[in-house]
Design a protein around this motif. Sequence first.
Motif, PDB file in Angstrom:
ATOM      1  N   SER A   2       0.838  -1.462  -0.060  1.00  0.00           N
ATOM      2  CA  SER A   2       0.033   0.093  -0.137  1.00  0.00           C
ATOM      3  C   SER A   2       0.735   1.262   0.060  1.00  0.00           C
ATOM      4  O   SER A   2       2.152   1.087   0.075  1.00  0.00           O
ATOM      5  N   PRO A   3       0.314   2.445  -0.336  1.00  0.00           N
ATOM      6  CA  PRO A   3       1.045   3.836  -0.327  1.00  0.00           C
ATOM      7  C   PRO A   3       1.761   3.836   0.905  1.00  0.00           C
ATOM      8  O   PRO A   3       2.676   4.520   0.804  1.00  0.00           O
ATOM      9  N   GLY A   4       1.324   3.519   2.053  1.00  0.00           N
ATOM     10  CA  GLY A   4       2.038   4.014   3.308  1.00  0.00           C
ATOM     11  C   GLY A   4       3.052   2.994   3.669  1.00  0.00           C
ATOM     12  O   GLY A   4       3.717   3.132   4.695  1.00  0.00           O
ATOM     13  N   ASP A   5       3.166   1.694   2.767  1.00  0.00           N
ATOM     14  CA  ASP A   5       3.999   0.789   3.247  1.00  0.00           C
ATOM     15  C   ASP A   5       5.575   1.150   2.780  1.00  0.00           C
ATOM     16  O   ASP A   5       5.694   2.138   1.748  1.00  0.00           O
ATOM     17  N   HIS A  99       3.892   1.890  -6.021  1.00  0.00           N
ATOM     18  CA  HIS A  99       2.958   3.009  -5.180  1.00  0.00           C
ATOM     19  C   HIS A  99       3.378   3.229  -3.782  1.00  0.00           C
ATOM     20  O   HIS A  99       2.443   3.094  -2.953  1.00  0.00           O
ATOM     21  N   ASP A 100       4.597   3.054  -3.365  1.00  0.00           N
ATOM     22  CA  ASP A 100       5.085   3.141  -2.084  1.00  0.00           C
ATOM     23  C   ASP A 100       6.737   3.644  -1.963  1.00  0.00           C
ATOM     24  O   ASP A 100       7.139   4.174  -2.957  1.00  0.00           O
ATOM     25  N   PHE A 187       6.945  11.319   2.446  1.00  0.00           N
ATOM     26  CA  PHE A 187       6.182  10.418   1.581  1.00  0.00           C
ATOM     27  C   PHE A 187       4.619  10.761   2.067  1.00  0.00           C
ATOM     28  O   PHE A 187       4.279  10.767   3.366  1.00  0.00           O
ATOM     29  N   ALA A 188       3.903  10.922   1.184  1.00  0.00           N
ATOM     30  CA  ALA A 188       2.499  11.474   1.369  1.00  0.00           C
ATOM     31  C   ALA A 188       1.422  10.885   0.390  1.00  0.00           C
ATOM     32  O   ALA A 188       0.539  11.409  -0.378  1.00  0.00           O
ATOM     33  N   GLY A 189       1.741   9.595   0.096  1.00  0.00           N
ATOM     34  CA  GLY A 189       0.786   8.723  -0.909  1.00  0.00           C
ATOM     35  C   GLY A 189       1.108   9.102  -2.343  1.00  0.00           C
ATOM     36  O   GLY A 189       1.728   8.051  -2.833  1.00  0.00           O
ATOM     37  N   ASP A 190       0.639  10.291  -3.004  1.00  0.00           N
ATOM     38  CA  ASP A 190       0.989  10.409  -4.115  1.00  0.00           C
ATOM     39  C   ASP A 190       1.861  11.500  -4.475  1.00  0.00           C
ATOM     40  O   ASP A 190       2.185  12.021  -5.522  1.00  0.00           O
ATOM     41  N   SER A 191       2.898  11.796  -3.481  1.00  0.00           N
ATOM     42  CA  SER A 191       3.834  12.521  -3.570  1.00  0.00           C
ATOM     43  C   SER A 191       5.054  12.106  -2.720  1.00  0.00           C
ATOM     44  O   SER A 191       4.921  11.536  -1.509  1.00  0.00           O
ATOM     45  N   ALA A 192       6.324  12.259  -3.125  1.00  0.00           N
ATOM     46  CA  ALA A 192       7.587  11.868  -2.576  1.00  0.00           C
ATOM     47  C   ALA A 192       8.707  12.411  -2.673  1.00  0.00           C
ATOM     48  O   ALA A 192       8.953  13.127  -3.847  1.00  0.00           O
ATOM     49  N   THR A 193       9.635  12.862  -1.613  1.00  0.00           N
ATOM     50  CA  THR A 193      10.765  13.650  -1.797  1.00  0.00           C
ATOM     51  C   THR A 193      11.845  12.156  -1.677  1.00  0.00           C
ATOM     52  O   THR A 193      11.917  11.815  -0.397  1.00  0.00           O
TER      53      THR A 193
END
Length: 271
Positions: A2-5, A99-100, A187-193
């Motif tokens: 999942s996106p948060g994993d 998507h993680d 990391f915020a689901g649909d955005s990442a640094t």
Amino acid sequence: MSPGDGNDDDLYGGTGQTRTRLPDGGQGDVYGGAARRPARSSSRSLITVVGVVVLLIAAIAFANRGGDESSSGSGDSKKPGASATAATGTKPVASGFAHDKQGAQSAAANYAVALGSAEMFDKSRRHAIVDSVYAPDVAADRQASLDKVYAQEAFLSSIGLNNDGSAPSGSTFVSRIIPVGTKTTKFAGDSATVDIWYSSLFGLAGTDTKNPVSESWFTNTYELRWTGGDWRVTDFQQKDGPVPVGRDQRASTADDMAKAVEQYGGFTYAR
């Protein structure tokens, strides 16, 4: 996943959670026309090498950031489009990242390699790479900025290339990025640094070149957005280092360096 994993990886893979896949037999020596660290090298030669690297970084970063500040890199591919960020095998890595957090790191590492490759000096291949790496709403602006920089004869001449971006006869142009490790800082689901630490090889392998292949170290910070079912770059920044202590190894000859570049294909699949 999942996106948060995903793993909260330590920077540069210090815990072993960040995995970088490199081809067997990678070259560690850097061609410098003479020994990497000769006992009595001239200050003029050192200034020339440093100046070339700094100029490349400033120019390419200016372009990639749409005309702002500095950035650069290295890699190698054979065809534009999906294969511009494809592994040596058959699995393309220009798309389909998870998507993680780990997927974002994989995307950043592979995109950095493509954006820093020698293929960026070829207009058609550069366009294919930028279209596959950047988010659709920023790709056009990046294309225009990059075209402007890579078309500058003064810039190409300063790094020893012909006006069309090709290497002079008898020389082999080297521009590759070797990722060492990655870290997701936001990391915020649909955005990442994502931070990527890497070594860069850049220069000309040639008997008479004044711009020999040299090594440098940088950390890029990529802003990524999940769009169209995949991670894409929206912006990035660069800083020097961390830089390890260099070893006193004898540099390879121009011929050995050129052969190594031809025989060891640049990898584009990391993590």
